[in-house]
Design a protein around this motif. Structure first.
Motif, PDB file in Angstrom:
ATOM      1  N   VAL A  15       0.833  -1.201   0.000  1.00 33.78           N
ATOM      2  CA  VAL A  15       0.000   0.000   0.000  1.00 33.78           C
ATOM      3  C   VAL A  15       0.869   1.253   0.000  1.00 33.78           C
ATOM      4  N   SER A  16       2.041   1.161   0.609  1.00 33.99           N
ATOM      5  CA  SER A  16       2.954   2.313   0.578  1.00 33.99           C
ATOM      6  C   SER A  16       3.423   2.611  -0.833  1.00 33.99           C
ATOM      7  N   GLU A  17       3.373   1.611  -1.716  1.00 33.74           N
ATOM      8  CA  GLU A  17       3.805   1.786  -3.103  1.00 33.74           C
ATOM      9  C   GLU A  17       2.657   2.171  -4.033  1.00 33.74           C
ATOM     10  N   THR A  18       1.446   1.721  -3.714  1.00 31.53           N
ATOM     11  CA  THR A  18       0.318   1.930  -4.632  1.00 31.53           C
ATOM     12  C   THR A  18      -0.732   2.885  -4.090  1.00 31.53           C
ATOM     13  N   GLY A  19      -0.734   3.092  -2.775  1.00 27.14           N
ATOM     14  CA  GLY A  19      -1.853   3.772  -2.148  1.00 27.14           C
ATOM     15  C   GLY A  19      -2.991   2.788  -1.938  1.00 27.14           C
ATOM     16  N   GLY A  20      -3.925   3.140  -1.077  1.00 32.35           N
ATOM     17  CA  GLY A  20      -5.051   2.252  -0.823  1.00 32.35           C
ATOM     18  C   GLY A  20      -5.580   2.416   0.585  1.00 32.35           C
ATOM     19  N   PRO A  79      -5.808   6.282  13.026  1.00 33.63           N
ATOM     20  CA  PRO A  79      -6.474   5.443  12.022  1.00 33.63           C
ATOM     21  C   PRO A  79      -7.234   6.236  10.977  1.00 33.63           C
ATOM     22  N   ASP A  80      -7.766   7.402  11.340  1.00 35.67           N
ATOM     23  CA  ASP A  80      -8.473   8.212  10.347  1.00 35.67           C
ATOM     24  C   ASP A  80      -7.506   8.744   9.297  1.00 35.67           C
ATOM     25  N   LYS A  81      -6.325   9.153   9.745  1.00 33.27           N
ATOM     26  CA  LYS A  81      -5.310   9.695   8.837  1.00 33.27           C
ATOM     27  C   LYS A  81      -4.795   8.626   7.879  1.00 33.27           C
ATOM     28  N   TYR A  82      -4.740   7.373   8.350  1.00 25.88           N
ATOM     29  CA  TYR A  82      -4.209   6.272   7.543  1.00 25.88           C
ATOM     30  C   TYR A  82      -5.321   5.371   7.002  1.00 25.88           C
ATOM     31  N   HIS A  83      -6.526   5.896   6.945  1.00 20.66           N
ATOM     32  CA  HIS A  83      -7.634   5.103   6.392  1.00 20.66           C
ATOM     33  C   HIS A  83      -7.416   4.850   4.902  1.00 20.66           C
ATOM     34  N   GLY A  84      -7.417   5.910   4.135  1.00 20.27           N
ATOM     35  CA  GLY A  84      -7.112   5.823   2.709  1.00 20.27           C
ATOM     36  C   GLY A  84      -5.894   6.686   2.432  1.00 20.27           C
ATOM     37  N   VAL A  85      -4.853   6.094   1.899  1.00 21.96           N
ATOM     38  CA  VAL A  85      -3.588   6.821   1.761  1.00 21.96           C
ATOM     39  C   VAL A  85      -3.083   6.761   0.325  1.00 21.96           C
ATOM     40  N   SER A  86      -2.275   7.755  -0.019  1.00 25.45           N
ATOM     41  CA  SER A  86      -1.498   7.717  -1.257  1.00 25.45           C
ATOM     42  C   SER A  86      -0.177   7.015  -0.950  1.00 25.45           C
ATOM     43  N   SER A 100       9.103   5.616   8.044  1.00 27.19           N
ATOM     44  CA  SER A 100       8.808   6.790   8.876  1.00 27.19           C
ATOM     45  C   SER A 100       7.324   7.016   9.060  1.00 27.19           C
ATOM     46  N   GLY A 101       6.515   6.382   8.204  1.00 26.07           N
ATOM     47  CA  GLY A 101       5.079   6.627   8.233  1.00 26.07           C
ATOM     48  C   GLY A 101       4.700   7.976   7.652  1.00 26.07           C
ATOM     49  N   GLN A 102       5.666   8.661   7.086  1.00 26.98           N
ATOM     50  CA  GLN A 102       5.421  10.006   6.563  1.00 26.98           C
ATOM     51  C   GLN A 102       4.540   9.938   5.320  1.00 26.98           C
ATOM     52  N   LEU A 103       3.373  10.609   5.411  1.00 35.28           N
ATOM     53  CA  LEU A 103       2.480  10.681   4.274  1.00 35.28           C
ATOM     54  C   LEU A 103       2.864  11.872   3.407  1.00 35.28           C
ATOM     55  N   PRO A 104       2.639  11.792   2.108  1.00 39.61           N
ATOM     56  CA  PRO A 104       3.016  12.907   1.234  1.00 39.61           C
ATOM     57  C   PRO A 104       2.171  14.137   1.522  1.00 39.61           C
ATOM     58  N   GLY A 105       2.777  15.291   1.364  1.00 38.05           N
ATOM     59  CA  GLY A 105       2.030  16.530   1.510  1.00 38.05           C
ATOM     60  C   GLY A 105       1.056  16.684   0.355  1.00 38.05           C
ATOM     61  N   SER A 106       0.024  17.458   0.572  1.00 33.12           N
ATOM     62  CA  SER A 106      -0.971  17.650  -0.479  1.00 33.12           C
ATOM     63  C   SER A 106      -1.313  19.120  -0.597  1.00 33.12           C
ATOM     64  N   THR A 107      -1.569  19.530  -1.820  1.00 37.04           N
ATOM     65  CA  THR A 107      -2.008  20.910  -2.040  1.00 37.04           C
ATOM     66  C   THR A 107      -3.500  20.991  -1.756  1.00 37.04           C
ATOM     67  N   PRO A 108      -3.991  22.153  -1.375  1.00 40.24           N
ATOM     68  CA  PRO A 108      -5.422  22.284  -1.072  1.00 40.24           C
ATOM     69  C   PRO A 108      -6.287  21.872  -2.255  1.00 40.24           C
ATOM     70  N   GLY A 109      -7.323  21.123  -1.965  1.00 40.97           N
ATOM     71  CA  GLY A 109      -8.266  20.709  -2.997  1.00 40.97           C
ATOM     72  C   GLY A 109      -9.605  21.398  -2.801  1.00 40.97           C
ATOM     73  N   PHE A 110     -10.556  21.059  -3.656  1.00 39.63           N
ATOM     74  CA  PHE A 110     -11.885  21.662  -3.566  1.00 39.63           C
ATOM     75  C   PHE A 110     -12.524  21.410  -2.199  1.00 39.63           C
ATOM     76  N   SER A 111     -12.327  20.214  -1.628  1.00 39.74           N
ATOM     77  CA  SER A 111     -12.933  19.904  -0.330  1.00 39.74           C
ATOM     78  C   SER A 111     -12.439  20.847   0.751  1.00 39.74           C
ATOM     79  N   ALA A 112     -11.125  21.062   0.807  1.00 38.89           N
ATOM     80  CA  ALA A 112     -10.544  21.941   1.827  1.00 38.89           C
ATOM     81  C   ALA A 112     -11.014  23.379   1.637  1.00 38.89           C
ATOM     82  N   VAL A 113     -11.079  23.826   0.393  1.00 38.48           N
ATOM     83  CA  VAL A 113     -11.533  25.191   0.115  1.00 38.48           C
ATOM     84  C   VAL A 113     -12.994  25.346   0.518  1.00 38.48           C
TER      85      VAL A 113
END
Length: 613
Positions: free
Chosen positions: A21-26, A276-283, A289-302
């Motif tokens: 999952v760390s390679e494909t997301g899921g 668990p909420d943060k790691y529910h669905g991941v890229s 390190s468990g470090q998730l990639p940063g993300s730019t603001p999307g429509f949901s956040a706006v």
């Protein structure tokens, strides 16, 4: 296989899931939490014959690994690769398509009835999470299944979570059941005491009423028992021996059985256990390190930020969602306005009807749902919202259009077609963040019709188009004196339309480009005036199915005014789409800019060749 070896298998499965999952997301945390339960189910049942139905299906990775699809995980959720949900055309071990919550017991009961009617022999098991039990469909099914007496096993995977923390009365009910070892301790203590009292063993043998009395004092009777299920549990969902014991016992009982299993979401991977909420669905992420990639603001956040901004100025504004506060960008809203935030659980029908009630009584409710889940509330949109005509409810439709890796069950390709059928409904289609903000203010405050308004926007971020044309129902983005072709689109597909227009211009064609910002009965009446200026060829570009699409309004308007233009519809067709990247699905459907330009150039070139001949 011994239980010791199975425990080693569980550890290996967790490592495998994290690595891949760390390679494909899921979906990570949910699959880590269900490892022992999934292994026990595969141990005790033949999944090629017995029917194991995972509710939602996003937690079926172990099931897939153990049913011959381990090697396919390198392409999990990729185009042409392994689906992240249950999919029967992948394996006979997947009994049905899954993707939405709360439906597993209904499907399982149907399969159990079919088994009985046809005189066949196999077990039927529904694996449903406590989060899915916030959905009303689950109770309809449990009520019917318990009363039916049909042999059926329901495994309640209780991890106290859906994506975000569970809410409502069922969460409180399960919390009570989780402490039921007090009852078991009391019952065992009574047995031990009576065994040393003269005549005590006889009392034990005939002590059903006494046990029930103790149970009613120590533990309130579970609603599952009242529905007609034999209730077992709670069971430690990470204890293979205990799981196997209860599953074996349930198989021998010829009645509806519910096994209450307690698991920990994210089990075995500390980062997922703690969040668990943060790691529910991941890229893709760094598994060390468990470090998730940063993300730019999307429509949901706006959307979430703008709604909070508006709510600071107006105490009437409320936010409603159905178990998706983080997914819809609303996670910050309840911290600032707890009394005006309502997470109703996985209950979209209730969310829409409640929104209608709030709006009718003078509030300004905004109900945020994924497009694919809004489908469940079609009746409420008609009955509770639209028929009244003057209810100013606002629906924020997230994940509209193509969502990519989640595939057929999650694509929002039906929202425009089914909303267009509802009288009085207005659909606003922002192409960028600025337009989203403008349209939110309009929907909440400047609704001329007084009826319901929906704002549809995609998952992720905006494209290159940065103009704010939200004040107009349709905008002329590119103009030509004598256009060869007119392109019409809405929302973020304006970016693909611009690409197509630029490509056609380079090939020597003149292009008009129109961007529609609002779809409603009123604007469709205005289409006649718009169509009258169209070129001989018209391309309507959409990310929805053909039936009910906006292109039908264009076709009808052309017919009404007698325009002889040829209308070419570029959409996803009347089909369910596979999983893959958004770009790949655009190309598959032919709605990416390059494909549209090539198709139109071929059509117009053919027309020129015919005229020369």
């Amino acid at each position: 296989m011994s239980f010791d070896l199975q425990e080693e298998l569980c550890q290996a499965l967790r490592e495998f899931i994290v690595d891949h999952v760390s390679e494909t997301g899921g979906h990570l945390a949910s699959n880590l939490g269900i490892v022992e339960l999934a292994v026990a189910l595969e141990r005790e049942f033949d999944s090629n014959k017995d029917r194991l139905i995972y509710d939602v299906g996003h937690q079926c990775y172990v099931h897939k690994i153990l049913t011959g699809r381990k090697e396919a995980f390198d392409r999990l959720r990729m185009y042409g690769g392994l689906c992240g949900f249950m999919k029967p055309d992948e394996s006979p071990a997947d009994p049905c398509v899954t993707g939405h919550a709360s439906s597993s017991v209904s499907v399982a009961l149907g399969m159990a009835h079919a088994r009985s009617i046809r005189g066949e022999k196999y077990h039927v098991v529904a694996i449903i999470g406590d989060g899915a039990l916030t959905g009303g469909m689950a109770y309809e099914a449990l009520n019917d299944a318990g009363a039916s007496g049909e042999p059926l096993i329901v495994v309640l995977n209780d991890n106290n979570m859906s994506i975000d923390k569970n809410v409502g009365g069922m969460a409180r009910h399960l919390a009570k059941l989780r402490v039921s070892p007090r009852y078991l301790s009391a019952k065992n203590g009574l047995r031990k005491t009576l065994s040393h009292v003269p005549g005590g063993k006889s009392v034990i043998a005939k002590g059903t009423k006494l046990k029930k009395a103790i149970k009613s004092v120590v533990l309130p009777s579970s609603m599952f028992e009242q529905m007609g299920f034999t209730y077992m549990g709670p069971v430690d969902g990470h204890d293979l021996q205990a799981l196997s014991f209860h599953l074996q016992l349930a198989k021998r009982l010829k009645c509806p059985v519910l096994i209450h299993v307690m698991t920990k979401k994210g089990k075995g991977y500390s980062y997922a256990e703690h969040a668990p909420d943060k790691y529910h669905g991941v890229s893709k992420f760094d598994p060390v390190s468990g470090q998730l990639p940063g993300s730019t603001p999307g429509f949901s956040a706006v959307f979430g930020a703008e709604l909070a901004k508006l709510a600071r100025k107006d105490a009437r504004i409320c936010a409603i969602t159905a178990a998706m506060p983080s997914g819809t960008g609303l996670s910050g809203f309840p911290r600032e306005f707890p009394e005006r935030f309502f997470d109703v659980g996985i209950a979209e029908e209730h969310a829409v009807a409640m929104t209608a009630g709030m709006a009718k009584q003078g509030l300004r409710p905004v109900c945020a749902l994924y497009a694919t889940f809004l489908q469940r509330a079609y009746d409420q949109l008609i009955h509770d919202v639209a028929i009244a005509a003057d209810i100013p409810a606002v629906f924020a439709i997230d994940r509209a259009g193509i969502v990519g890796a989640d595939g057929a069950t999650h694509n929002g390709t039906f929202d425009v077609p089914f909303l267009r059928t509802i009288p009085g409904m207005t659909i606003l289609c922002p192409a960028n963040f600025a337009e989203l903000r403008t349209m939110m203010t309009r929907a909440i405050y400047h609704n001329e019709t007084g009826g319901a308004m929906a704002i549809r926007y995609p998952r992720g971020g905006e494209g290159a188009f940065q103009e704010n044309t939200a004040a107009e129902w349709a905008s002329h983005i590119r103009q030509s004196d004598k256009p060869d072709v007119t392109i019409v689109t809405y929302g973020i597909l304006i970016n693909e339309a611009i690409t197509a227009a630029d490509s056609l211009k380079q090939q020597g064609y003149q292009v008009d480009l129109w961007k529609v910002n609002e779809i409603s009965a009123k604007t469709e009446q205005l289409c006649s005036g718009l169509v009258s200026s169209f070129a001989p060829h018209v391309a309507v570009l959409e990310d929805v199915v053909q039936n009910g699409s906006f292109s039908e309004a264009i076709l009808r308007a052309a017919e009404q005014i007698g325009h002889t233009c040829q209308v070419h519809c570029y959409n996803v067709g009347n089909q369910f789409l596979p999983h893959g990247s958004v770009r790949e699905i655009y190309q598959l459907c032919g709605i990416d800019g390059a494909s549209v330009a090539q198709a139109l150039a071929d059509i117009m070139k053919c027309g020129k060749d015919e005229s020369i001949g």
